[in-house]
Write an enzyme that holds these catalytic residues in place. Structure first.
Site, PDB file in Angstrom:
ATOM      1  N   HIS A  35       7.697   5.142  89.627  1.00  0.00           N
ATOM      2  CA  HIS A  35       9.191   5.211  89.048  1.00  0.00           C
ATOM      3  C   HIS A  35       9.639   3.759  88.201  1.00  0.00           C
ATOM      4  O   HIS A  35       8.921   2.731  88.931  1.00  0.00           O
ATOM      5  CB  HIS A  35      10.567   5.752  89.686  1.00  0.00           C
ATOM      6  CG  HIS A  35      10.689   5.073  90.782  1.00  0.00           C
ATOM      7  ND1 HIS A  35      11.657   3.761  90.931  1.00  0.00           N
ATOM      8  CD2 HIS A  35      10.463   5.388  92.324  1.00  0.00           C
ATOM      9  CE1 HIS A  35      11.578   3.668  92.233  1.00  0.00           C
ATOM     10  NE2 HIS A  35      11.079   4.390  92.825  1.00  0.00           N
ATOM     11  N   HIS A  56      15.570  -1.631  98.981  1.00  0.00           N
ATOM     12  CA  HIS A  56      17.080  -1.661  98.729  1.00  0.00           C
ATOM     13  C   HIS A  56      18.061  -2.450  99.376  1.00  0.00           C
ATOM     14  O   HIS A  56      19.074  -2.424  99.289  1.00  0.00           O
ATOM     15  CB  HIS A  56      17.736   0.020  99.042  1.00  0.00           C
ATOM     16  CG  HIS A  56      16.939   0.959  98.518  1.00  0.00           C
ATOM     17  ND1 HIS A  56      17.515   2.405  98.398  1.00  0.00           N
ATOM     18  CD2 HIS A  56      15.758   1.053  97.720  1.00  0.00           C
ATOM     19  CE1 HIS A  56      16.644   3.129  97.620  1.00  0.00           C
ATOM     20  NE2 HIS A  56      15.529   2.463  97.168  1.00  0.00           N
ATOM     21  N   ASP A  77       9.420  -1.472  95.577  1.00  0.00           N
ATOM     22  CA  ASP A  77       9.855  -0.066  95.407  1.00  0.00           C
ATOM     23  C   ASP A  77      10.404   0.086  93.880  1.00  0.00           C
ATOM     24  O   ASP A  77      11.675  -0.370  93.533  1.00  0.00           O
ATOM     25  CB  ASP A  77      10.872   0.355  96.252  1.00  0.00           C
ATOM     26  CG  ASP A  77      11.476   1.663  96.103  1.00  0.00           C
ATOM     27  OD1 ASP A  77      10.907   2.533  95.625  1.00  0.00           O
ATOM     28  OD2 ASP A  77      12.681   1.864  96.965  1.00  0.00           O
ATOM     29  N   ASP A  85      12.268   2.230  87.606  1.00  0.00           N
ATOM     30  CA  ASP A  85      13.369   1.626  88.058  1.00  0.00           C
ATOM     31  C   ASP A  85      13.540   0.629  89.329  1.00  0.00           C
ATOM     32  O   ASP A  85      12.384   1.379  89.938  1.00  0.00           O
ATOM     33  CB  ASP A  85      14.768   2.552  87.727  1.00  0.00           C
ATOM     34  CG  ASP A  85      14.703   3.496  88.564  1.00  0.00           C
ATOM     35  OD1 ASP A  85      13.647   4.183  88.701  1.00  0.00           O
ATOM     36  OD2 ASP A  85      15.726   3.985  89.234  1.00  0.00           O
ATOM     37  N   GLU A  98      14.997   6.802  89.087  1.00  0.00           N
ATOM     38  CA  GLU A  98      14.451   7.761  90.164  1.00  0.00           C
ATOM     39  C   GLU A  98      15.716   7.332  91.199  1.00  0.00           C
ATOM     40  O   GLU A  98      16.152   7.965  92.083  1.00  0.00           O
ATOM     41  CB  GLU A  98      13.243   7.241  90.659  1.00  0.00           C
ATOM     42  CG  GLU A  98      12.830   7.884  91.951  1.00  0.00           C
ATOM     43  CD  GLU A  98      13.211   7.299  93.037  1.00  0.00           C
ATOM     44  OE1 GLU A  98      12.906   7.851  94.284  1.00  0.00           O
ATOM     45  OE2 GLU A  98      13.623   6.190  93.288  1.00  0.00           O
ATOM     46  N   GLU A  99      16.297   6.162  91.303  1.00  0.00           N
ATOM     47  CA  GLU A  99      17.111   5.469  92.334  1.00  0.00           C
ATOM     48  C   GLU A  99      18.394   5.878  92.174  1.00  0.00           C
ATOM     49  O   GLU A  99      19.132   5.597  93.020  1.00  0.00           O
ATOM     50  CB  GLU A  99      16.979   3.806  92.169  1.00  0.00           C
ATOM     51  CG  GLU A  99      15.530   3.206  92.333  1.00  0.00           C
ATOM     52  CD  GLU A  99      15.183   3.056  93.803  1.00  0.00           C
ATOM     53  OE1 GLU A  99      15.824   4.066  94.709  1.00  0.00           O
ATOM     54  OE2 GLU A  99      14.036   2.831  94.108  1.00  0.00           O
ATOM     55  N   ASP A 119       4.724   6.178  95.803  1.00  0.00           N
ATOM     56  CA  ASP A 119       6.150   5.562  96.329  1.00  0.00           C
ATOM     57  C   ASP A 119       6.506   5.651  97.595  1.00  0.00           C
ATOM     58  O   ASP A 119       7.643   5.779  98.026  1.00  0.00           O
ATOM     59  CB  ASP A 119       7.325   6.341  95.270  1.00  0.00           C
ATOM     60  CG  ASP A 119       8.720   5.786  95.362  1.00  0.00           C
ATOM     61  OD1 ASP A 119       8.729   4.546  95.548  1.00  0.00           O
ATOM     62  OD2 ASP A 119       9.455   6.472  94.941  1.00  0.00           O
TER      63      ASP A 119
END
Length: 484
Positions: free
Chosen positions: A72, A456, A111, A74, A141-142, A165
């Protein structure tokens, strides 16, 4: 440094120079399209912003099944409190510390930036024999797997699907949790502050935060829950008014910081400071292993910066009861897979203004019935408190297929390369495989990736040697589809 590794890290550095928070992937998508066009590769985008690069098979591999590598575009954009980084325009500044790569006060974006870099490095290797390849890069995606939800039939053609991922090298993921986002809103009433009251800030900060899926079982504190506890501790001591409250930044990140603006008689300050010190010691003991930097601070604020309005005492009680009652963290462990979190909730964000309190929750479960039960519990609590609940989106779990031919081939290739079998796992995080598999029935799917710690959060870091192993494995896997 290994030539292939150097090329991967150079691609990752180029990706990191392009701001790409969720919803702002246009520039990174354009960069990838230009990258493909310079190499005369067929590149296609769809209305949602997803991008696919299609690469013909090399000689001898024409009849092999088409393979889709997917990641992904983002990233989660989090930073430390005193960082001046502007995610809308500033590049991520990479820092290498021995075998680890991290960022300067922000999330690293490995990520899933390192997954993109791995895919592009394989496509750019003209010496690599391979079946027909497609490199699929999705958006948002996030923030709810929006790009995957938008995929239409015919956008990809392959029938072997490898999501890059996951975040532990040597572990093949074959299943993941489903998720649901709930927004709770409740109107509040306000009144004038007592004339003798002064305004103060109550701050919770220094928590580790992290991914609300893979880190939810690590006993990390939730700043919103801790702040509510601190307010409760003060309120039973003496009269107190609440002007505003804010905590957390996004649904899939465990809240690291939260703040309330409160008001009380300044004669109570010393007593309140003692209450907060005692409460902080209690919370530090509770999270002794996970939260060594936790801080709860009470400090004076400039009264002129805030209107002289505060939450009504009745609504103050209601908001605190609601936040205290909300489930947070692990709700239930799996009875089928040892060590797997089955169901959880992240009390992700809280925003209290003069007009309303808004709460965002992100629930996960590998069993949809359990997700529905948790939803009902949160809806009941919210409605009883006078609030309304809105479902802001959900995605299904990815059901494992232990008889997958792809899994069998991956196990064999990995064992041949490294002399030991890989682990096979189902994870509590959400992966796009569940949605993409529903869009393209019959896909044989697996997820893998290099070692990434603390995604994150600003503590995110990438273990560089694991990137080498992932590339080695993918090269060997592609070769295993060649003529016998």
């Amino acid at each position: 440094m290994d030539k292939n590794l150097r090329e991967i890290l150079e691609i990752f550095e180029s990706i990191s120079a392009i701001p790409r928070c969720s919803g702002n992937e246009k520039n990174i998508a354009s960069w990838i399209e230009a990258w493909a066009e310079r190499r005369r590769l067929n590149v296609i985008s769809d209305p949602a912003g997803n991008v696919v690069i299609k690469i013909p098979a090399t000689k001898g591999f024409e009849s092999a099944p088409g393979i889709v590598f997917q990641g992904h575009l983002d990233m989660v954009c989090e930073k430390i409190r005193d960082s001046a980084h502007d995610f809308s325009k500033d590049p991520i500044r990479l820092i290498q510390d021995g075998d680890w790569l991290t960022a300067d006060g922000t999330t690293l974006g490995a990520d899933n930036g390192i997954g993109i870099a791995l895919c592009l490095s394989l496509a750019d290797d003209g010496s690599l024999p391979h079946p027909p390849l497609e490199l699929l890069f999705t958006v948002e995606e996030e923030t709810g797997l929006t790009g995957a939800e938008s995929l239409q039939p015919g956008f990809i053609d392959g029938n072997v699907f490898i999501n890059i991922d996951s975040e532990e090298e040597g572990i093949f993921t074959v299943g993941s949790a489903g998720g649901r986002t709930l927004s709770i809103d409740r109107p509040v009433s306000t009144g004038l502050l007592p004339e003798a009251f002064r305004v103060y800030r109550l701050q919770v900060h220094g928590l580790r935060g992290g991914h609300s899926g893979v880190d939810i079982d690590k006993r990390r504190g939730n700043a919103n829950k801790i702040l509510a506890g601190a307010l409760n501790a003060l309120r039973v001591t003496a009269d107190l008014s609440l002007l505003s409250m804010t905590g957390g930044t996004r649904s899939n990140a465990i809240p690291r910081d939260a703040e309330a603006v409160i008001a009380f008689d300044p004669a109570r300050l010393q007593a309140f400071q003692t209450v907060i010190s005692d409460f902080e010691r209690t919370v530090r003991r509770e999270y002794a292993l996970a939260e060594s930097s936790l801080s709860i601070a009470l400090s004076e604020a400039a009264s002129e910066d805030f209107p002289g309005l505060a939450l009504s005492p009745k609504d103050f009680d209601t908001v605190l009861r609601l936040l205290s009652a909300f489930p947070d963290g692990v709700v239930e462990m799996s009875s089928d897979i040892e060590g797997l979190v089955e169901t959880s909730n992240n009390l992700a964000t809280v925003t209290l203004t003069e007009k309303s309190v808004s709460i965002l929750c992100f629930m996960r479960s590998s069993v949809m019935a359990k997700l529905d039960a948790l939803t009902s519990e949160i809806e009941k609590l919210s409605v009883q408190a006078g609030g309304s609940v809105r479902n802001d989106g959900e995605f299904p779990p990815w059901e494992p297929n232990m008889r997958s031919p792809l899994l069998a081939k991956c196990r064999q290739v990995y064992s041949d390369l490294y002399g030991a079998p890989p682990q096979v796992s189902v994870i509590h995080a959400g992966l796009e495989c569940g949605i993409i598999g529903s869009r393209y029935p019959g896909l044989d799917m697996i997820s893998l990736g290099p070692d990434i710690e603390n995604p994150h959060s600003p503590d995110e870091r990438l273990f560089i040697p694991s990137v080498v192993k992932i590339r080695e494995f993918l090269v060997a896997l592609l070769g295993a589809y060649g003529p016998m």
